[in-house]
Design an enzyme around this catalytic site. Structure first.
Site, PDB file in Angstrom:
ATOM      1  N   LYS A  13      79.647  12.911  56.193  1.00  5.47           N
ATOM      2  CA  LYS A  13      81.291  12.806  56.033  1.00  5.47           C
ATOM      3  C   LYS A  13      81.393  12.150  57.621  1.00  5.47           C
ATOM      4  CE  LYS A  13      81.175  17.468  55.832  1.00  5.47           C
ATOM      5  NZ  LYS A  13      79.714  17.621  55.601  1.00  5.47           N
ATOM      6  N   ARG A  88      86.837  24.256  54.621  1.00  7.32           N
ATOM      7  CA  ARG A  88      85.454  24.483  54.213  1.00  7.32           C
ATOM      8  C   ARG A  88      85.525  26.071  53.426  1.00  7.32           C
ATOM      9  NH1 ARG A  88      82.418  21.840  58.623  1.00  7.32           N
ATOM     10  NH2 ARG A  88      80.260  22.172  58.113  1.00  7.32           N
ATOM     11  N   ARG A 123      68.837  13.213  62.569  1.00  4.69           N
ATOM     12  CA  ARG A 123      70.171  13.216  63.190  1.00  4.69           C
ATOM     13  C   ARG A 123      70.295  13.144  64.767  1.00  4.69           C
ATOM     14  NH1 ARG A 123      75.581  15.751  60.767  1.00  4.69           N
ATOM     15  NH2 ARG A 123      74.463  17.841  61.301  1.00  4.69           N
ATOM     16  N   ARG A 156      71.333  18.377  67.386  1.00  3.59           N
ATOM     17  CA  ARG A 156      72.069  19.526  67.390  1.00  3.59           C
ATOM     18  C   ARG A 156      71.160  20.730  67.267  1.00  3.59           C
ATOM     19  NH1 ARG A 156      77.046  18.270  63.385  1.00  3.59           N
ATOM     20  NH2 ARG A 156      76.619  20.309  62.633  1.00  3.59           N
ATOM     21  N   ARG A 167      72.655  26.590  56.162  1.00  3.50           N
ATOM     22  CA  ARG A 167      73.973  26.051  56.146  1.00  3.50           C
ATOM     23  C   ARG A 167      74.277  25.374  54.722  1.00  3.50           C
ATOM     24  NH1 ARG A 167      73.593  21.584  60.576  1.00  3.50           N
ATOM     25  NH2 ARG A 167      75.633  21.064  59.980  1.00  3.50           N
TER      26      ARG A 167
HETATM   27  P1  ADP Z   1      78.115  15.220  58.000  1.00  2.00           P
HETATM   28  O1  ADP Z   1      79.012  14.800  58.913  1.00  2.00           O
HETATM   29  O2  ADP Z   1      78.244  15.142  56.608  1.00  2.00           O
HETATM   30  O3  ADP Z   1      77.270  16.605  58.464  1.00  2.00           O
HETATM   31  P2  ADP Z   1      76.624  12.667  59.233  1.00  2.00           P
HETATM   32  O4  ADP Z   1      77.522  11.840  58.883  1.00  2.00           O
HETATM   33  O5  ADP Z   1      76.434  13.424  60.439  1.00  2.00           O
HETATM   34  O6  ADP Z   1      76.905  13.965  58.032  1.00  2.00           O
HETATM   35  O7  ADP Z   1      75.210  12.307  58.470  1.00  2.00           O
HETATM   36  C1  ADP Z   1      73.939  13.195  58.697  1.00  2.00           C
HETATM   37  C2  ADP Z   1      72.690  12.235  58.836  1.00  2.00           C
HETATM   38  O8  ADP Z   1      72.454  11.442  57.835  1.00  2.00           O
HETATM   39  C3  ADP Z   1      72.954  11.392  59.985  1.00  2.00           C
HETATM   40  O9  ADP Z   1      71.828  11.254  60.770  1.00  2.00           O
HETATM   41  C4  ADP Z   1      73.541  10.014  59.663  1.00  2.00           C
HETATM   42  O10 ADP Z   1      73.160   8.906  60.409  1.00  2.00           O
HETATM   43  C5  ADP Z   1      72.641  10.069  58.216  1.00  2.00           C
HETATM   44  N1  ADP Z   1      73.366   9.260  57.074  1.00  2.00           N
HETATM   45  C6  ADP Z   1      74.636   9.538  56.894  1.00  2.00           C
HETATM   46  N2  ADP Z   1      74.807   8.771  55.803  1.00  2.00           N
HETATM   47  C7  ADP Z   1      73.746   8.319  55.353  1.00  2.00           C
HETATM   48  C8  ADP Z   1      73.259   7.315  54.031  1.00  2.00           C
HETATM   49  N3  ADP Z   1      74.021   6.804  53.440  1.00  2.00           N
HETATM   50  N4  ADP Z   1      71.935   7.126  54.096  1.00  2.00           N
HETATM   51  C9  ADP Z   1      70.972   7.683  55.037  1.00  2.00           C
HETATM   52  N5  ADP Z   1      71.186   8.472  56.054  1.00  2.00           N
HETATM   53  C10 ADP Z   1      72.737   8.611  56.065  1.00  2.00           C
HETATM   54  P1  AMP Z   2      79.862  20.313  60.986  1.00  2.00           P
HETATM   55  O1  AMP Z   2      79.990  19.405  62.445  1.00  2.00           O
HETATM   56  O2  AMP Z   2      81.287  19.887  60.353  1.00  2.00           O
HETATM   57  O3  AMP Z   2      78.756  20.088  60.501  1.00  2.00           O
HETATM   58  O4  AMP Z   2      80.110  21.686  61.721  1.00  2.00           O
HETATM   59  C1  AMP Z   2      79.275  22.485  62.485  1.00  2.00           C
HETATM   60  C2  AMP Z   2      79.671  23.970  62.351  1.00  2.00           C
HETATM   61  O5  AMP Z   2      80.956  24.175  62.814  1.00  2.00           O
HETATM   62  C3  AMP Z   2      79.668  24.649  61.187  1.00  2.00           C
HETATM   63  O6  AMP Z   2      78.214  25.010  60.955  1.00  2.00           O
HETATM   64  C4  AMP Z   2      80.497  25.757  61.208  1.00  2.00           C
HETATM   65  O7  AMP Z   2      79.522  26.827  61.921  1.00  2.00           O
HETATM   66  C5  AMP Z   2      81.423  25.296  62.231  1.00  2.00           C
HETATM   67  N1  AMP Z   2      82.522  24.659  61.484  1.00  2.00           N
HETATM   68  C6  AMP Z   2      82.967  23.340  61.471  1.00  2.00           C
HETATM   69  N2  AMP Z   2      84.024  23.178  60.694  1.00  2.00           N
HETATM   70  C7  AMP Z   2      84.558  24.435  60.307  1.00  2.00           C
HETATM   71  C8  AMP Z   2      85.408  24.913  59.400  1.00  2.00           C
HETATM   72  N3  AMP Z   2      86.417  23.964  58.879  1.00  2.00           N
HETATM   73  N4  AMP Z   2      85.443  26.177  58.948  1.00  2.00           N
HETATM   74  C9  AMP Z   2      84.600  27.000  59.295  1.00  2.00           C
HETATM   75  N5  AMP Z   2      83.537  26.736  60.319  1.00  2.00           N
HETATM   76  C10 AMP Z   2      83.278  25.360  60.676  1.00  2.00           C
END
Ligand code: ADP
Ligand code: AMP
Length: 212
Positions: A13, A88, A123, A156, A167
């Site tokens: 995302k 969420r 990541r 992270r 999660r």
């Molecule tokens: P989210 O915001 O949904 O938690 P991220 O955008 O941070 O996910 O992506 C999670 C990890 O996967 C990051 O390390 C990112 O660089 C990697 N990633 C994202 N899209 C892809 C893809 N299409 N293929 C491989 N790795 C990806």
């Molecule tokens: P993310 O960066 O989107 O993976 O979110 C990291 C963490 O932030 C999650 O595991 C939750 O603890 C909190 N968080 C982010 N967005 C929300 C949301 N919309 N509702 C509740 N918790 C959230």
């Protein structure tokens, strides 16, 4: 255009929100990034959110709704916005509707759970701007340094494998139901997230009817 990106933690995302921001010239709003910034600044919100985030639980809805409503009311959202990581829960989705925050498209980025752990262990995120990288799939130009702002890249805390598993459970228990919610409203599009970052981006642009 007001857009929501849905998907499991690690589905991509944040990565896609950054690309869409550049292509559509509308801001990406990540509640995760906003909460991490609040934690780093030691604000009341950050203090309240910390224990939930560190353990991979959702932060209570009331803390989230205030920050989202304030953010989308800002002038840079006048032509649209991309919500990343919010809503969420069903309560959050219903609250957006009740507040009259109009959503045009909801894109669910579909990635199997079995692929998520590898994404999370690789990541790296920018400690300054929140941009997301992967050591193999999407490395920064210089190791440990954000391409966008020069900030230091960090791991992270909640990307530890046992927290990631938790999660994912939270996602299936509380967030996945939003696909039904937006499906019934006729706004849901599913996109395959198990392909290259560029391929997924093209599919998202097509799904929302934007120029690829
Ligand atoms: P989210 O915001 O949904 O938690 P991220 O955008 O941070 O996910 O992506 C999670 C990890 O996967 C990051 O390390 C990112 O660089 C990697 N990633 C994202 N899209 C892809 C893809 N299409 N293929 C491989 N790795 C990806
Ligand atoms: P993310 O960066 O989107 O993976 O979110 C990291 C963490 O932030 C999650 O595991 C939750 O603890 C909190 N968080 C982010 N967005 C929300 C949301 N919309 N509702 C509740 N918790 C959230």
């Amino acid at each position: 255009m007001n857009l929501i990106l849905l998907g499991a933690p690690g589905a991509g995302k944040g990565t896609q929100a950054e690309l869409l921001t550049q292509k559509l010239s509308i801001p990406a709003i990540s509640t995760g990034n906003m909460l991490r910034e609040a934690m780093a600044n030691g604000t009341e919100l950050g203090k309240k959110a910390k224990k939930f985030m560190d353990e991979g639980y959702l932060v209570p809805d009331e803390l989230i709704l205030g920050i989202v409503a304030d953010r989308v009311a800002m002038p840079d959202c006048a032509n649209g916005f991309i919500l990343d990581g919010v809503p969420r829960t069903l309560a959050q989705a219903e609250a957006l509707e009740e507040k009259g925050i109009k959503i045009d498209h909801v894109v669910s980025i579909e990635v199997d759970d079995s692929e998520i752990e590898g994404r999370m262990t690789g990541r790296r995120v920018c400690s300054k701007c929140g941009a997301s990288y992967h050591v193999a799939a999407n490395p920064p130009r210089a190791e440990g340094v954000c391409d966008a702002c020069g900030g230091a890249l960090i791991v992270r805390k909640d990307d530890a494998p046992e927290t990631v598993r938790h999660r994912l459970e939270v996602y299936h228990a509380s967030t996945e139901v939003l696909k039904d919610f937006y499906g019934k409203l006729g706004r849901l599009r599913l996109v395959n997230g198990s392909q290259s970052i560029e391929g997924a981006n093209e599919d998202i642009l097509k799904a929302i009817g934007a120029k690829v």
